[in-house]
Design a protein around this motif. Structure first.
Motif, PDB file in Angstrom:
ATOM      1  N   ALA A 254      19.390  27.786  11.198  1.00 11.81           N
ATOM      2  CA  ALA A 254      18.631  29.110  11.626  1.00 11.81           C
ATOM      3  C   ALA A 254      17.248  29.203  11.260  1.00 11.81           C
ATOM      4  O   ALA A 254      17.071  28.630  10.164  1.00 11.81           O
ATOM      5  CB  ALA A 254      19.422  30.175  10.831  1.00 11.81           C
ATOM      6  N   PRO A 255      16.423  29.657  11.970  1.00  3.89           N
ATOM      7  CA  PRO A 255      14.937  29.720  11.463  1.00  3.89           C
ATOM      8  C   PRO A 255      14.507  30.655  10.504  1.00  3.89           C
ATOM      9  O   PRO A 255      15.396  31.743  10.590  1.00  3.89           O
ATOM     10  CB  PRO A 255      14.186  29.993  13.095  1.00  3.89           C
ATOM     11  CG  PRO A 255      15.396  31.110  13.759  1.00  3.89           C
ATOM     12  CD  PRO A 255      16.673  30.427  13.306  1.00  3.89           C
ATOM     13  N   PRO A 256      13.852  30.275   9.583  1.00  2.00           N
ATOM     14  CA  PRO A 256      13.541  31.181   8.348  1.00  2.00           C
ATOM     15  C   PRO A 256      12.483  32.251   9.152  1.00  2.00           C
ATOM     16  O   PRO A 256      11.831  32.403   9.965  1.00  2.00           O
ATOM     17  CB  PRO A 256      12.611  30.339   7.827  1.00  2.00           C
ATOM     18  CG  PRO A 256      11.897  29.208   8.661  1.00  2.00           C
ATOM     19  CD  PRO A 256      13.072  29.071   9.480  1.00  2.00           C
TER      20      PRO A 256
ATOM     21  N   GLY B 172       3.655  40.297  21.086  1.00  3.10           N
ATOM     22  CA  GLY B 172       3.815  38.696  20.956  1.00  3.10           C
ATOM     23  C   GLY B 172       4.893  38.129  22.013  1.00  3.10           C
ATOM     24  O   GLY B 172       4.381  37.277  22.630  1.00  3.10           O
ATOM     25  N   TRP B 173       5.852  38.696  22.051  1.00  2.96           N
ATOM     26  CA  TRP B 173       6.827  38.440  23.312  1.00  2.96           C
ATOM     27  C   TRP B 173       7.576  39.721  23.729  1.00  2.96           C
ATOM     28  O   TRP B 173       7.916  40.640  22.893  1.00  2.96           O
ATOM     29  CB  TRP B 173       7.761  36.953  22.969  1.00  2.96           C
ATOM     30  CG  TRP B 173       8.493  37.135  21.813  1.00  2.96           C
ATOM     31  CD1 TRP B 173       8.250  36.813  20.333  1.00  2.96           C
ATOM     32  CD2 TRP B 173       9.971  37.462  21.541  1.00  2.96           C
ATOM     33  NE1 TRP B 173       9.338  36.938  19.482  1.00  2.96           N
ATOM     34  CE2 TRP B 173      10.390  37.630  20.308  1.00  2.96           C
ATOM     35  CE3 TRP B 173      10.777  38.042  22.769  1.00  2.96           C
ATOM     36  CZ2 TRP B 173      11.617  37.984  20.015  1.00  2.96           C
ATOM     37  CZ3 TRP B 173      12.125  38.383  22.256  1.00  2.96           C
ATOM     38  CH2 TRP B 173      12.521  38.372  20.963  1.00  2.96           C
TER      39      TRP B 173
ATOM     40  N   ALA C 165      14.306  34.743  16.374  1.00  5.32           N
ATOM     41  CA  ALA C 165      13.344  36.016  16.251  1.00  5.32           C
ATOM     42  C   ALA C 165      11.986  35.759  16.391  1.00  5.32           C
ATOM     43  O   ALA C 165      11.312  36.844  16.723  1.00  5.32           O
ATOM     44  CB  ALA C 165      13.895  36.621  15.143  1.00  5.32           C
ATOM     45  N   ARG C 166      11.595  34.685  16.098  1.00  6.72           N
ATOM     46  CA  ARG C 166      10.047  34.310  16.065  1.00  6.72           C
ATOM     47  C   ARG C 166       9.624  34.201  17.332  1.00  6.72           C
ATOM     48  O   ARG C 166       8.383  34.645  17.683  1.00  6.72           O
ATOM     49  CB  ARG C 166       9.727  33.153  15.094  1.00  6.72           C
ATOM     50  CG  ARG C 166      10.339  33.246  13.777  1.00  6.72           C
ATOM     51  CD  ARG C 166      10.242  31.616  13.163  1.00  6.72           C
ATOM     52  NE  ARG C 166      11.048  30.880  14.036  1.00  6.72           N
ATOM     53  CZ  ARG C 166      11.000  29.507  13.844  1.00  6.72           C
ATOM     54  NH1 ARG C 166      10.317  29.009  12.792  1.00  6.72           N
ATOM     55  NH2 ARG C 166      11.632  28.744  14.701  1.00  6.72           N
ATOM     56  N   THR C 167      10.345  33.748  18.321  1.00  2.00           N
ATOM     57  CA  THR C 167       9.876  33.390  19.590  1.00  2.00           C
ATOM     58  C   THR C 167      10.409  34.020  20.863  1.00  2.00           C
ATOM     59  O   THR C 167      10.023  33.916  22.046  1.00  2.00           O
ATOM     60  CB  THR C 167       9.671  31.703  19.862  1.00  2.00           C
ATOM     61  OG1 THR C 167      11.010  31.363  19.864  1.00  2.00           O
ATOM     62  CG2 THR C 167       8.859  31.147  18.888  1.00  2.00           C
TER      63      THR C 167
ATOM     64  N   GLY D 293      10.664  41.845  10.672  1.00  3.39           N
ATOM     65  CA  GLY D 293      10.851  40.545  10.053  1.00  3.39           C
ATOM     66  C   GLY D 293       9.795  39.501  10.365  1.00  3.39           C
ATOM     67  O   GLY D 293       9.531  39.728  11.569  1.00  3.39           O
ATOM     68  N   GLY D 294       9.463  38.525   9.577  1.00  2.46           N
ATOM     69  CA  GLY D 294       8.498  37.528   9.779  1.00  2.46           C
ATOM     70  C   GLY D 294       7.380  37.952  10.304  1.00  2.46           C
ATOM     71  O   GLY D 294       6.567  37.089  11.265  1.00  2.46           O
ATOM     72  N   GLY D 295       6.955  39.175   9.894  1.00  2.00           N
ATOM     73  CA  GLY D 295       5.502  39.768  10.128  1.00  2.00           C
ATOM     74  C   GLY D 295       5.552  40.309  11.532  1.00  2.00           C
ATOM     75  O   GLY D 295       4.422  40.720  11.875  1.00  2.00           O
ATOM     76  N   LEU D 296       6.729  40.382  11.991  1.00  2.00           N
ATOM     77  CA  LEU D 296       6.603  41.138  13.493  1.00  2.00           C
ATOM     78  C   LEU D 296       7.254  42.676  13.274  1.00  2.00           C
ATOM     79  O   LEU D 296       8.178  42.802  12.536  1.00  2.00           O
ATOM     80  CB  LEU D 296       7.363  40.172  14.372  1.00  2.00           C
ATOM     81  CG  LEU D 296       6.840  38.884  14.763  1.00  2.00           C
ATOM     82  CD1 LEU D 296       7.824  38.028  15.590  1.00  2.00           C
ATOM     83  CD2 LEU D 296       5.585  39.209  15.336  1.00  2.00           C
TER      84      LEU D 296
END
Length: 589
Positions: free
Chosen positions: A47-49, A63-64, A103-105, A405-408
């Motif tokens: 799982a991505p951090p 962002g997306w 969740a980042r991309t 989360g993740g700055g988003l």
């Protein structure tokens, strides 16, 4: 002869039994076989951090984004799209199944779909996802499935088990402390706890006499990691049961005089209850520490609320209209109000650290884009910035969702297109560079805003009219020129505010000035997607008639977004919109 008839009858019966047996075999080993029903993709990537922070105060940009079409299942109350952040990933839950993304991309990670089955509920804990599915048209054929959230590996399945109580607006049902709450398919008087890792039953809890678990409701149940609450159906009066999900022990029970089960929400170890007479909040011991009376204190949905730094921060109605809304912070331990201020009609609220993020339906009633309020949880100080999206009006649309989360910052809003059921658009917003103007205006200088009362002349409005300008303030920025102008016929009495309009009194509004034509076009596209009856018209660079009978035009001229409304007179609105577009083109050149 008799023997021949007897042999024929025996042969016919045998043939019928063979057909019936074949049908059972086909149904069991073909129609219900896992090998062709399941569309199950897993991943071995960890799982991505995802850092537990949102974006800093300031401008935001896309962002997306991801559009998810609402799938018609034949069970309309369950035709929903829900999102959640689970184990650093983004979950998209629909009646089709579970889709999990980075969740980042927004990139796909794993999914679980099941042909000819419908997902009617889901639950989540820190590292697990649980799905409840039913075979379409066969309500007696059901399963609960447990998954490893990171990779999508199927861990267990349990037949003839159902969720304790599903929230219809999100399809979610309660789970916490690695236990999911269920019930036997034929007995809703006993609550069960099952391990999310193994599916094994770890406890049972008999409900009070005369009470059963509701099958579903708008806000029938909710849970956090250490507390779960369920609104019970009882013979005498409605009740709310709060339990420890790990052990199944009762935390507390409260009774209410209302016949209908109250709506509930769980935030941390706080349970909010709205029973049609008041909004109440209870701490982990069941002590009522907040009471705000009113039969419409939350409106059409449960009051948005978060817990941050030992405080409950909640949005509620204290009077009629949007001006009667309050955002209040109450210290849970002392039961004292720390601060309170007026608030817009926030449809969603989330806390990250000492910051709150709140979604505004509009920057102001006159300006088109939605807004993000970044609120200091300690004292309520607020910074407002525009968001590149449109929140559709009306209580019958799906409720927007907000997470960080993740700055988003993640925002999902319903859309009317594609027909017939629409879609839900999810956007991940990131911090953006500022512009020459204030952040409240998306970096556009306030001087770029034209005078809305200077775009029509006497030739455009024959017969004599008197202009009524409307000025707006966004955060601490007041636009120097009127952003909206209503043209009252000379015989009409002036109206006290810019929000009222009489027949024959057209209104011109500069709904937004974007930093580029592309940004303005994207905002107009979002507006068009939120309007089920919008149709294109040839005005300016692009335009839509938002409702054929209302007389409302939304148009883009370069980086200007304009709205022209002529109450129930579409022809007048079209003619005036063309005149405004020509005036803006001349101004730009």
């Amino acid at each position: 002869m008799a023997g021949s008839r007897q042999r024929a009858v025996v042969g016919l019966v045998a043939a019928m039994l063979a057909v019936a047996t074949l049908g059972v075999v086909v149904d069991k080993f073909v129609l219900q076989a896992e090998w062709w029903q399941e569309d199950h993709r897993t991943t071995t990537e960890p799982a991505p951090p995802l850092l537990d922070v949102g974006p800093p105060p300031g401008p935001v940009a896309l962002g997306w984004q991801l559009d998810t079409v609402v799938r018609r299942s034949g069970l309309s109350p369950y035709d929903q799209v829900a999102h959640a952040l689970v184990d650093g990933q983004l979950l998209v839950a629909t009646t089709r199944g579970l889709d999990v993304r980075d969740a980042r991309t927004g990139e796909r990670r794993w999914h679980y779909h099941r042909e000819d089955w419908v997902l009617l509920g889901w639950a989540a804990t820190r590292h697990h996802l649980i799905a409840y599915v039913e075979r379409a048209g066969h309500r007696d054929n059901r399963m609960i499935l447990g998954f490893d959230a990171a990779g999508g590996r199927l861990l267990w399945r349990q037949q003839d088990e159902v969720p304790a109580a599903t929230e219809r607006s999100t399809l979610r049902w309660p789970a916490g402390s690695d236990v999911v709450l269920t019930a036997a398919a034929g007995d809703r008087s006993v609550l069960r706890g099952r391990s999310v890792a193994t599916g094994e039953q770890v406890w049972t809890h008999a409900l009070p006499r005369g009470c059963t678990l509701p099958e579903a409701g708008t806000y029938a149940s909710d849970a956090d990691d250490a507390l779960a609450a369920i609104s019970l159906d009882c013979e005498d009066r409605s009740r709310v049961l709060a339990i420890d999900p790990q052990s199944g022990r009762t935390r507390w029970v409260r009774e209410f005089d209302a016949q209908d089960p109250p709506e509930i929400a769980v935030r941390g170890e706080v349970v909010l209850v709205s029973d049609g007479t008041a909004l109440r909040a209870y701490d982990q011991a069941g002590r009522e520490f907040l009471t705000r009376p009113g039969d419409d204190v939350c409106g059409a949905t449960m009051c948005p609320a978060v817990v941050s730094g030992g405080h409950l921060i909640v949005v509620y109605r204290s009077g009629p209209g949007d001006d009667g809304r309050r955002l209040e912070s109450i210290q849970i331990s002392s039961h004292r109000s720390a601060w309170r201020r007026t608030a817009p009609a926030y449809p969603a609220l989330v806390a990250k650290g000492d910051r709150l993020y709140a979604l505004r339906p509009n920057l102001t009633p006159e300006l088109r884009p939605a807004g993000i309020d970044v609120i200091d949880a300690g004292d309520g100080r607020t910074a407002t910035v525009p968001a590149p999206l449109v929140v559709p009006p009306g209580p019958n649309r799906a409720r927007p969702w907000l997470a960080a989360g993740g700055g988003l910052l993640y925002v999902s809003v319903p859309e009317a297109l594609p027909s017939p059921s629409g879609a839900v658009r999810l956007m991940a917003l990131r911090a953006a560079a500022g512009g020459p103007g204030p952040a409240e205006l998306g970096g556009v200088p306030a001087a770029d805003w034209p005078d809305a009362c200077g775009l029509l002349n006497r030739r455009d409005l024959p017969g004599g009219h008197r202009s009524r300008p409307v000025y707006v303030t966004v955060g601490t920025v007041r636009l120097p020129r009127p952003v909206s102008c209503t043209y009252e016929p000379d015989g009409d009495r002036p109206k006290p505010s810019g929000r009222e309009q009489s027949a024959g009194a057209p209104t011109v509004t500069i709904e937004w000035v974007a930093d580029s034509a592309a940004s303005a076009s994207a905002l107009l596209a979002a507006l068009r997607a939120s309007e089920p009856q919008a149709r294109p018209v040839e005005i300016g660079d692009e335009a839509y008639e938002l409702n054929p009978s209302s007389g409302t035009i939304a148009a883009r001229v370069g980086r200007y977004l304009i709205g022209v409304s002529a109450f129930q007179t579409p022809g007048l609105a079209t003619r005036l919109a063309r005149a405004v577009a020509l005036a803006l083109h001349a101004r730009a050149s």
